[in-house]
Design a protein around this motif. Structure first.
Motif, short mmCIF file in Angstrom:
data_model
loop_
_atom_site.label_atom_id
_atom_site.label_comp_id
_atom_site.label_asym_id
_atom_site.label_seq_id
_atom_site.Cartn_x
_atom_site.Cartn_y
_atom_site.Cartn_z
N ASP A 140 0.81 -1.22 0.00
CA ASP A 140 0.00 0.00 0.00
C ASP A 140 0.84 1.26 0.00
O ASP A 140 0.40 2.31 -0.46
CB ASP A 140 -0.92 0.02 1.23
CG ASP A 140 -2.04 -0.98 1.11
OD1 ASP A 140 -2.46 -1.24 -0.03
OD2 ASP A 140 -2.49 -1.52 2.13
N SER A 141 2.04 1.20 0.59
CA SER A 141 2.86 2.40 0.72
C SER A 141 4.32 1.99 0.82
O SER A 141 4.64 0.80 0.95
CB SER A 141 2.45 3.18 1.99
OG SER A 141 2.73 2.39 3.14
N ASP A 181 -1.77 1.65 -4.83
CA ASP A 181 -2.96 1.70 -3.97
C ASP A 181 -4.04 0.79 -4.56
O ASP A 181 -4.99 1.24 -5.18
CB ASP A 181 -3.46 3.14 -3.87
CG ASP A 181 -4.54 3.29 -2.82
OD1 ASP A 181 -4.81 2.30 -2.10
OD2 ASP A 181 -5.12 4.38 -2.70
N GLU A 183 -6.69 -2.60 -3.92
CA GLU A 183 -7.33 -3.42 -2.90
C GLU A 183 -7.43 -4.88 -3.33
O GLU A 183 -7.51 -5.77 -2.48
CB GLU A 183 -8.72 -2.87 -2.59
CG GLU A 183 -8.68 -1.54 -1.87
CD GLU A 183 -10.02 -1.15 -1.28
OE1 GLU A 183 -10.93 -2.01 -1.28
OE2 GLU A 183 -10.16 -0.01 -0.84
N THR A 195 -2.02 -8.48 -3.75
CA THR A 195 -2.06 -7.30 -2.89
C THR A 195 -1.97 -7.72 -1.42
O THR A 195 -2.13 -8.88 -1.07
CB THR A 195 -3.36 -6.51 -3.10
OG1 THR A 195 -4.46 -7.31 -2.65
CG2 THR A 195 -3.55 -6.15 -4.55
N ASN A 205 -5.90 -2.63 5.04
CA ASN A 205 -6.74 -1.56 4.52
C ASN A 205 -7.29 -0.69 5.64
O ASN A 205 -7.37 0.51 5.52
CB ASN A 205 -7.90 -2.17 3.72
CG ASN A 205 -7.43 -2.70 2.37
OD1 ASN A 205 -6.49 -2.16 1.81
ND2 ASN A 205 -8.07 -3.74 1.89
N LYS A 208 -4.68 1.56 6.77
CA LYS A 208 -4.46 2.65 5.81
C LYS A 208 -5.53 3.72 5.98
O LYS A 208 -5.27 4.91 5.89
CB LYS A 208 -4.48 2.07 4.41
CG LYS A 208 -4.19 3.08 3.31
CD LYS A 208 -4.11 2.41 1.98
CE LYS A 208 -5.43 1.84 1.55
NZ LYS A 208 -5.40 1.30 0.18
#
Length: 898
Positions: A140-141, A181, A183, A195, A205, A208
């Motif tokens: 995600d990051s 980004d 899902e 993911t 998630n 986040k």
């Protein structure tokens, strides 16, 4: 330089020392593709017309001269010329037509990683083994990428890192890792896109989403987020001093950053950033009246001893109150779980993490066989009403009646409408008692209430009169507690012993805040903003006709409406005439509490249905009035309002996804009282979402902490500060719960770890001093490795990969947490070895110690009663950490209980 569109008419003038201004086209690549509505030329013409009009209004302001539009904006012809030379697509309906590319992909599989399983990543490893194509993991990051990379390495998977999708396609590695980004992944014969959601479920998630997760309420007071230079802080061992900034000092060749504190008499104290858990904001009286202590004297020790002695008595009384509350028999509510889930599913929005936590806490309280007494502190528009509705549904489902107590008639009407809408599909009867109802209607409601025919009743103070009888009252919900006086609260106390009480507030009054933080009342904080919510921009200004006109015109031109708050009912019609002269194009109506009920109700309905532009009003709109189309508020004579009231009034705007503006109009600063200046500065500086609780702590500072259980309490809080007082109280309560007597002479020293390496956040990594201070405090205050890992991930996300000194800081903090859990007081490890020192009272297994000394006499030696010396070559940081951890294992140390 302003583009002419800044809110509040704030314009900055700079001489043109250069040939021209850069435009958006100078920043975009030449091959950029532009998507434009087909009526863009008309829109540009309208914008430029508005800019010219505003320039004509403000061009004669000699104090704030502004540049002409021609110096700041492209003309229509210049814009057309730029666009005609670039590739562009016209959008007729401003929406994309449904369609796209179709890939032969299958539903991506879930491949959960379970650390407790025999094969933690068994499903993932099997999937990769059976996959003929390449595999790309997506984090995600940047911070989460580092965590995922470490997890994959632990499972024997070595992924090559790629900056983007194109780089992965050009690469040759069968397993890759990138940041995006996403899902959900995809899967086909050539590619598996995996993911974090597939590996860790919803946990990542959720993390986040909750940038501001639910926090312990007391930690918000302890943190240093809004600390400024010169502000008072409390050092647990040295007393109250003033924070004077961060400074870097080199000791024995190792650079480290220190917090500089100044004490009475100009004494200075340098506090290493690793000891920031000993520092808290001073809260108890105003900043200028903070009782600074002198270093080298017993002044602080005496003040702290007095506070500890008082804390011991308060802790005992606090536990007695808890015991009596637990002993009282309340309503253990039981209800149909399936029906509740259906009711919750009908909520049209997604619950924020904090909101969901608060809902669960409330429902758990209702389940328990003792009366609930919970305060929900949620900022304006953050979902307090939904929490109340869930509680009401549970109570009604369990066969009880619900009373909702609100401060104003308008809010009662609004809540009535909201409850009616929310309960429309359920056999729940909702009624309202207010002056908008006739006497006959009110009497009918009272009779039905007593007969048990009404399930939920909403009303003002009339609800707690003796004439109001309930058949089976089970839950009382109080909205905006700070608006009720002492007499009303005494009447509520009589109900509190028998029924569940739920209090909703945006800015709790100091006494409620004290009671919540000390544990006398349960406290839930909802600080996560709803999706797409923007903070209200707040401006503090003196009256200016041009500014008022411009603020109103800007809102009206974008299709919005304006609140103009003028709390002088006698002069309201005069003020309306002045505004009509200033804004002849705007339709203005006024509303105040002295109007007839029918007239007031009609005006509020007209405003809600957008039949006029500006509502000139009194504070009657303060609580709960919800109009998402009104996104500008001007508060005349804002200096006459309290902090909580200003925050409530500002909360009338910004209740949608549009940016909202609040203008606090005040006289000259010289004419304001010191407290008024503090209030206004506090509300102007704290405009971010979820600031209600922080504002309440400022109110606590301005007005004083107030009593908790008795009048004698205040002096002790002011001497040591509210944060430390609360810590001492928490420790005393824990000691009493364990069956120990709190010992005022025993100091709790934090663990120190010195590994003789540079351990800091370099200035070129985190340039802002204030950001570094906050991050140091969070690292030092981390209670476990998970919290530390979250800060580490955030550092990588915000500032990039950790440089060596920052890595050293994280590693040192991680070892400190481990050492503290074993009761170790100090770890000092260098290149030639070092020593560990234990806290008094920590028991080390004698047989394990003897075995260690006999087996390795050249390496380990006793150094006094509570110190153990290590002699070894430890050139690198990892060697020192590993040697320390091995020592803990060989001593067979066990974690200490709190």
């Amino acid at each position: 330089v302003s583009d002419g569109s800044m809110p509040g008419g704030i314009e900055y003038y700079l001489p043109l020392f250069f040939d021209g201004l850069a435009t958006l086209f100078d920043y975009l690549p030449d091959d950029a593709l532009y998507f434009l509505p087909t009526d863009s030329e008309a829109r540009v013409a309208n914008l430029l017309e508005n800019v010219e009009e505003r320039y004509e209004q403000r061009r004669h302001d000699v104090e704030r001269p502004i540049l002409p539009p021609s110096a700041l904006f492209l003309t229509s012809d210049e814009l057309s010329a730029e666009l005609n030379s670039r590739a562009r697509i016209g959008i007729q309906h401003e929406e994309f037509i449904e369609g796209g590319f179709n890939f032969a992909t299958r539903q991506p599989p879930l491949l959960p990683v379970n650390p407790r399983a025999d094969r933690p990543a068994g499903l993932l490893l099997d999937h990769i083994a059976n996959n003929k194509g390449r595999t790309l993991f997506v984090a995600d990051s940047a911070g989460r990428r580092e965590t995922l990379l470490q997890t994959l390495r632990e499972q024997g998977l070595h992924a090559a890192q790629y900056d983007n999708w194109a780089a992965f396609l050009d690469g040759e590695n069968s397993i890759g890792l990138t940041v995006a980004d996403l899902e959900a992944g995809i899967h086909n014969e050539q590619l598996s896109l995996i993911t974090e959601s597939q590996l860790f479920g919803d946990r990542v998630n959720q993390r986040k989403k909750r940038r501001r997760a639910a926090r312990d309420p007391a930690s918000i007071i302890r943190d240093l987020t809004d600390l400024t230079e010169g502000a008072p802080v409390v050092h647990e061992d040295n007393g109250v001093g003033r924070y004077m900034g961060l400074t870097t000092i080199t000791v024995a060749g190792q650079a480290a950053e220190y917090l500089l504190l100044e004490y009475a008499g100009g004494d200075k104290l340098y506090v290493p950033v690793a000891s920031l858990h000993l520092i808290s904001r001073y809260t108890g009286t105003s900043a200028e009246n903070a009782p600074l202590h002198k270093l080298g004297t017993d002044q602080w020790d005496r003040a702290k001893r007095r506070a500890k002695e008082k804390v011991r008595d308060v802790a005992a009384e606090l536990l007695d109150i808890h015991a009596r509350r637990a002993a009282r028999v309340g309503n253990a509510m039981r209800f149909d779980e399936a029906e509740y889930r259906a009711f919750a599913a009908a909520f049209p929005f997604e619950e924020t993490p904090d909101q969901q936590t608060a809902i669960e806490q409330v429902i758990n309280d209702l389940h328990l066989p003792r009366p609930m007494d919970r305060v929900i502190c949620a900022d304006v528009g953050f979902g307090k009403t939904e929490i109340a509705m869930r509680a009401a549904f549970v109570a009604v489902g369990a066969g009880y009646q619900v009373a909702v107590l609100v401060p104003t008639t308008l809010l009662a009407q609004q809540h009535y409408g909201n409850f009616m809408d929310r309960f429309a599909d359920w056999p729940v009867r909702v009624e309202v008692l207010s002056r908008f109802r006739s006497v006959k209607e009110q009497n009918k409601t009272l009779d039905d209430l007593q007969a048990g025919k009404v399930d939920v009743v909403i009303g003002t103070h009339k609800l707690i009169q003796k004439s109001v009888k309930f058949k089976n009252l089970g839950l009382v919900i109080v909205d905006e507690e700070h608006r009720f006086g002492v007499r009303h609260k005494e009447q509520l106390k009589a109900l509190r012993a028998e029924v569940d009480l739920l209090t909703l507030t945006a800015t709790p009054i100091p006494r409620t805040l004290n009671m919540g933080l000390s544990g006398m009342r349960d406290l839930s904080i909802v600080a996560t903003p709803p999706a797409d919510r923007l903070a209200v921009k707040t401006f503090l200004t003196e009256w200016d006709n041009g500014l008022v006109r411009e603020a109103c015109q800007r809102e009206i031109r974008r299709g919005g409406q304006v609140y103009f708050l003028h709390n002088d009912v006698q002069n309201m019609e005069k003020k309306q005439r002045e505004l009509e002269e200033l804004l002849p194009e705007a339709k203005i109506e006024h509303a105040h509490g002295q109007m007839r009920e029918s007239e007031l109700e009609q005006i509020m309905l007209d405003f809600h249905h957008r039949r006029f532009h500006i509502l000139l009003c009194s504070t009657i709109v303060e609580s709960g009035i919800d109009n998402p189309n009104a996104n500008t508020i001007l508060i005349n004579r804002a200096d006459k309002f309290g902090l909580a009231q200003l925050h409530q009034l500002r909360g009338r705007v910004g209740r949608s996804h549009h940016r909202a503006y609040a203008y606090l109009i005040v006289p000259e600063k010289q004419a304001l009282t010191a407290d008024a200046v503090k209030r206004l500065e506090a509300i102007e500086s704290l405009e971010e979402l979820g600031a209600g609780f922080t504002l309440a702590t400022h109110d606590l500072e301005i007005r004083g902490a107030g009593e908790l259980l008795g009048d004698e309490q205040t002096g002790q809080i002011q001497e040591v500060g509210f944060a430390l007082y609360n810590d001492l109280l928490e420790r005393a309560v824990k000691a009493l719960k364990r069956g120990d007597i709190p010992d005022v002479d025993i100091e709790q020293h934090a663990t120190e770890v010195d590994l003789h390496v540079p351990a800091l956040l370099p200035e070129d990594y985190v340039p802002d001093v204030h950001n570094r201070l906050i991050l140091y405090k969070r690292l030092a205050s981390a209670n476990n490795k998970d919290e530390l890992r979250e800060v580490e991930v955030e550092l990588v996300d915000r500032f990039g990969l950790l440089p060596p000194p920052a890595k050293n800081l994280v590693a040192t903090t991680k070892l400190k947490l481990e050492a503290a859990s074993f009761g170790v007081k100090k770890v000092d490890m260098g290149a030639g070895g070092g020593r560990i020192e234990f806290n008094a009272g920590v028991e080390v297994d004698p047989s394990a110690l003897i075995r260690l000394l006999q087996a390795m006499p050249e390496t380990y030696r006793l150094d006094g009663q509570d110190r153990l010396k290590l002699i070894a070559e430890l050139p690198e940081l990892d060697d020192r950490i590993q040697a320390t951890q091995q020592l803990f294992e060989r001593l067979e140390l066990k974690a200490q209980t709190a």
